[in-house]
Write a protein that holds these residues in place. Structure first.
Motif, PDB file in Angstrom:
ATOM      1  N   UNK A  44      17.276  23.137  47.552  1.00 25.90           N
ATOM      2  CA  UNK A  44      17.799  24.433  48.001  1.00 25.90           C
ATOM      3  C   UNK A  44      18.993  24.884  47.169  1.00 25.90           C
ATOM      4  N   UNK A  45      19.751  23.927  46.622  1.00 26.92           N
ATOM      5  CA  UNK A  45      21.060  24.259  46.053  1.00 26.92           C
ATOM      6  C   UNK A  45      21.084  24.043  44.544  1.00 26.92           C
ATOM      7  N   UNK A  46      21.634  25.025  43.825  1.00 27.05           N
ATOM      8  CA  UNK A  46      21.798  24.850  42.389  1.00 27.05           C
ATOM      9  C   UNK A  46      23.015  25.622  41.881  1.00 27.05           C
ATOM     10  N   UNK A  47      23.353  25.347  40.618  1.00 26.79           N
ATOM     11  CA  UNK A  47      24.578  25.901  40.036  1.00 26.79           C
ATOM     12  C   UNK A  47      24.446  27.372  39.668  1.00 26.79           C
ATOM     13  N   UNK A  48      25.393  28.173  40.126  1.00 26.24           N
ATOM     14  CA  UNK A  48      25.588  29.521  39.618  1.00 26.24           C
ATOM     15  C   UNK A  48      27.091  29.639  39.481  1.00 26.24           C
ATOM     16  N   UNK A  49      27.617  29.590  38.257  1.00 28.67           N
ATOM     17  CA  UNK A  49      29.083  29.453  38.129  1.00 28.67           C
ATOM     18  C   UNK A  49      29.824  30.682  38.634  1.00 28.67           C
ATOM     19  N   UNK A  50      29.190  31.859  38.553  1.00 34.08           N
ATOM     20  CA  UNK A  50      29.913  33.110  38.811  1.00 34.08           C
ATOM     21  C   UNK A  50      31.140  33.205  37.911  1.00 34.08           C
ATOM     22  N   UNK A  51      31.059  32.585  36.735  1.00 37.75           N
ATOM     23  CA  UNK A  51      32.174  32.699  35.790  1.00 37.75           C
ATOM     24  C   UNK A  51      32.377  34.187  35.508  1.00 37.75           C
ATOM     25  N   UNK A  52      33.580  34.684  35.817  1.00 36.15           N
ATOM     26  CA  UNK A  52      33.804  36.137  35.857  1.00 36.15           C
ATOM     27  C   UNK A  52      35.123  36.476  35.167  1.00 36.15           C
ATOM     28  N   UNK A  53      35.062  36.717  33.841  1.00 34.32           N
ATOM     29  CA  UNK A  53      36.301  36.926  33.095  1.00 34.32           C
ATOM     30  C   UNK A  53      36.962  38.268  33.388  1.00 34.32           C
ATOM     31  N   UNK A  54      38.263  38.208  33.613  1.00 31.59           N
ATOM     32  CA  UNK A  54      39.122  39.402  33.639  1.00 31.59           C
ATOM     33  C   UNK A  54      40.339  39.041  32.793  1.00 31.59           C
ATOM     34  N   UNK A  55      40.878  40.000  32.062  1.00 35.34           N
ATOM     35  CA  UNK A  55      42.072  39.699  31.269  1.00 35.34           C
ATOM     36  C   UNK A  55      43.260  39.448  32.206  1.00 35.34           C
ATOM     37  N   UNK A  56      44.213  38.669  31.690  1.00 35.50           N
ATOM     38  CA  UNK A  56      45.341  38.246  32.531  1.00 35.50           C
ATOM     39  C   UNK A  56      46.098  39.429  33.137  1.00 35.50           C
ATOM     40  N   UNK A  57      46.228  40.530  32.374  1.00 42.80           N
ATOM     41  CA  UNK A  57      46.999  41.661  32.932  1.00 42.80           C
ATOM     42  C   UNK A  57      46.321  42.221  34.188  1.00 42.80           C
ATOM     43  N   UNK A  58      44.984  42.108  34.260  1.00 44.83           N
ATOM     44  CA  UNK A  58      44.283  42.625  35.441  1.00 44.83           C
ATOM     45  C   UNK A  58      44.226  41.615  36.590  1.00 44.83           C
ATOM     46  N   UNK A  59      44.411  40.341  36.274  1.00 43.12           N
ATOM     47  CA  UNK A  59      44.462  39.306  37.321  1.00 43.12           C
ATOM     48  C   UNK A  59      45.868  39.236  37.918  1.00 43.12           C
ATOM     49  N   UNK A  60      46.871  39.310  37.036  1.00 41.01           N
ATOM     50  CA  UNK A  60      48.274  39.157  37.459  1.00 41.01           C
ATOM     51  C   UNK A  60      48.837  40.545  37.714  1.00 41.01           C
ATOM     52  N   UNK A  61      48.434  41.142  38.792  1.00 41.15           N
ATOM     53  CA  UNK A  61      48.572  42.571  39.020  1.00 41.15           C
ATOM     54  C   UNK A  61      48.809  42.796  40.506  1.00 41.15           C
ATOM     55  N   UNK A  62      49.419  43.923  40.855  1.00 41.03           N
ATOM     56  CA  UNK A  62      49.635  44.221  42.274  1.00 41.03           C
ATOM     57  C   UNK A  62      48.315  44.296  43.040  1.00 41.03           C
ATOM     58  N   UNK A  63      47.253  44.711  42.343  1.00 40.48           N
ATOM     59  CA  UNK A  63      45.917  44.711  42.966  1.00 40.48           C
ATOM     60  C   UNK A  63      44.985  43.962  42.020  1.00 40.48           C
ATOM     61  N   UNK A  64      45.080  42.643  42.056  1.00 36.61           N
ATOM     62  CA  UNK A  64      44.409  41.802  41.060  1.00 36.61           C
ATOM     63  C   UNK A  64      42.903  41.763  41.242  1.00 36.61           C
ATOM     64  N   UNK A  65      42.193  41.652  40.107  1.00 41.56           N
ATOM     65  CA  UNK A  65      40.731  41.579  40.132  1.00 41.56           C
ATOM     66  C   UNK A  65      40.259  40.232  40.654  1.00 41.56           C
ATOM     67  N   UNK A  66      39.051  40.241  41.229  1.00 46.25           N
ATOM     68  CA  UNK A  66      38.428  39.007  41.734  1.00 46.25           C
ATOM     69  C   UNK A  66      37.633  38.350  40.630  1.00 46.25           C
ATOM     70  N   UNK A  67      37.794  37.037  40.472  1.00 46.26           N
ATOM     71  CA  UNK A  67      36.950  36.319  39.523  1.00 46.26           C
ATOM     72  C   UNK A  67      37.661  35.119  38.947  1.00 46.26           C
ATOM     73  N   UNK A  68      36.942  34.002  38.836  1.00 45.92           N
ATOM     74  CA  UNK A  68      37.460  32.799  38.183  1.00 45.92           C
ATOM     75  C   UNK A  68      36.629  32.571  36.926  1.00 45.92           C
ATOM     76  N   UNK A  69      37.291  32.288  35.829  1.00 46.35           N
ATOM     77  CA  UNK A  69      36.584  32.079  34.563  1.00 46.35           C
ATOM     78  C   UNK A  69      36.410  30.576  34.328  1.00 46.35           C
TER      79      UNK A  69
END
Ligand code: DOR
Ligand code: ZN
Length: 343
Positions: free
Chosen positions: A240-265
């Motif tokens: 039933x279970x397998x890998x889907x990394x959901x690796x989701x790049x956002x640049x640091x300025x958009x992660x380290x932000x008052x309204x930061x983007x969702x995603x782990x790279x």
């Protein structure tokens, strides 16, 4: 055990983006993975067969020269998705799955589905022709607590779809709860992907001792009991279970932000992290099922012919960030030494 040889893995949920970002992140995945399900949440999204063909061409052009990486394309489901176009995309082998985003659930999901009664014909067609549905399983209602959105989605949206289209292959993507794991395990034609980071972090990693934007993703990591349920599911060997990394790049300025983007790279260090996690749980013998066998089986594809070898030794140093022409992207920090490297 100090070496482990497994079939080449696939990533059943990946964000490659476009343009400069695509060029920078694709080699990180193509280094070890043979195939990946490519998320269609570009701006504008990949809605039609033509969009998917053009995006696939851009991915193939951005690939490192010696790479045989194969992108498995998806269409972004909307209330207006044309059935003829969907059928044609499937018939010529252009798309491997269709992605359902509830409108407003996450990054670039504004064109997603608001009224689930409006996708009945599309789902019927997909069930008929055997085209799988990948689901971002969160309700978006403002009154539902963000930590409950997956469980509520399962009851309110997923279960009715499951009952109405028993033949439809459904992949519950990036599950974050024990309820998600239980639901996938106990229903036919239903599978679940699990990300690398949800096996490592719980919500304390995001919020305790100061807010850590690089651990923020959607669905958001839940409490520890859920992380342990995901570890149990991933390391069980259950198909039933397998890998889907959901690796989701956002640049640091958009992660380290008052309204930061969702995603782990996580593309860069995923296999080292997974080997560490599976070893901690005495389940290295189940790693291959999770990364390389269960996914192809569910999708009705052959596993990869090639193999990779992981070797255990001194802790591996990964870069804290990768450079892109759009800015730096922080690599997921698992906060533990990683002893396994792909050799
Ligand atoms: O954390 C996430 N990031 N979750 C998603 O569903 C979308 C993704 C993205 O595209 O950045
Ligand atoms: Zn995603």
């Amino acid at each position: 055990m100090t070496t482990l040889t497994i079939r080449r893995p696939d990533d059943w949920h990946l964000h490659l983006r476009d343009g400069d970002m695509l060029k920078a992140v694709l080699p990180e995945t193509a280094r070890h993975f043979a195939r990946a399900i490519i998320m269609p949440n570009l701006v504008p999204p990949v809605v039609t067969a033509r969009d998917a063909a053009e995006y696939r061409d851009r991915i193939m052009a951005a690939k490192p020269d010696n790479s045989d990486f194969q992108p498995l394309m998806t269409l972004y489901l909307t209330e207006e998705t044309d059935i003829k176009d969907l059928r044609a995309a499937h018939e010529i082998g252009l798309v491997t799955a269709v992605k359902l985003y509830p409108a407003g659930a996450t990054t670039n999901s504004a064109s997603g589905v608001a009224d689930f009664t409006k996708i009945r014909r599309q789902l019927e067609t997909m069930a008929q022709i055997g085209l799988p549905l990948c689901v971002h399983g969160e309700v978006t209602d403002a009154e539902i607590d963000i930590f409950d959105r997956e469980a509520v989605f399962i009851d309110r949206v997923l279960d009715p779809i499951r009952r109405d289209y028993p033949e439809l292959k459904i992949i519950m993507e990036h599950i974050t709860t024990a309820q998600g794991a239980d639901y996938a395990q106990s229903h036919d034609n239903t599978a679940a992907t699990i990300t690398t980071h949800h096996l490592v972090i719980n919500r304390n990693h995001i919020l305790a001792g100061g807010i850590k934007p690089h651990y923020y993703c959607l669905p958001v990591a839940k409490r520890e009991t859920h992380r342990l349920a995901l570890r149990k599911a991933a390391t069980s060997g259950d198909p039933t279970f397998f890998l889907g990394t959901d690796s989701a790049p956002h640049t640091d300025d958009l992660k380290e932000h008052a309204c930061g983007c969702a995603g782990c790279f996580t593309a860069t260090n995923t296999l080292s992290i997974l080997a560490e996690v599976f070893e901690q749980d005495n389940a290295l013998d189940k790693l291959e099922a999770f990364t390389s066998l269960n996914g192809p089986t569910f999708y009705g594809l052959a596993p990869n012919e090639g193999h990779i070898t992981l070797t255990k030794g001194e802790p591996v140093a990964y870069p804290a960030k990768i450079d892109t022409k759009s800015g730096p992207v922080t690599v997921f920090d698992p906060q533990m030494p990683l002893h396994w490297r792909v050799t």
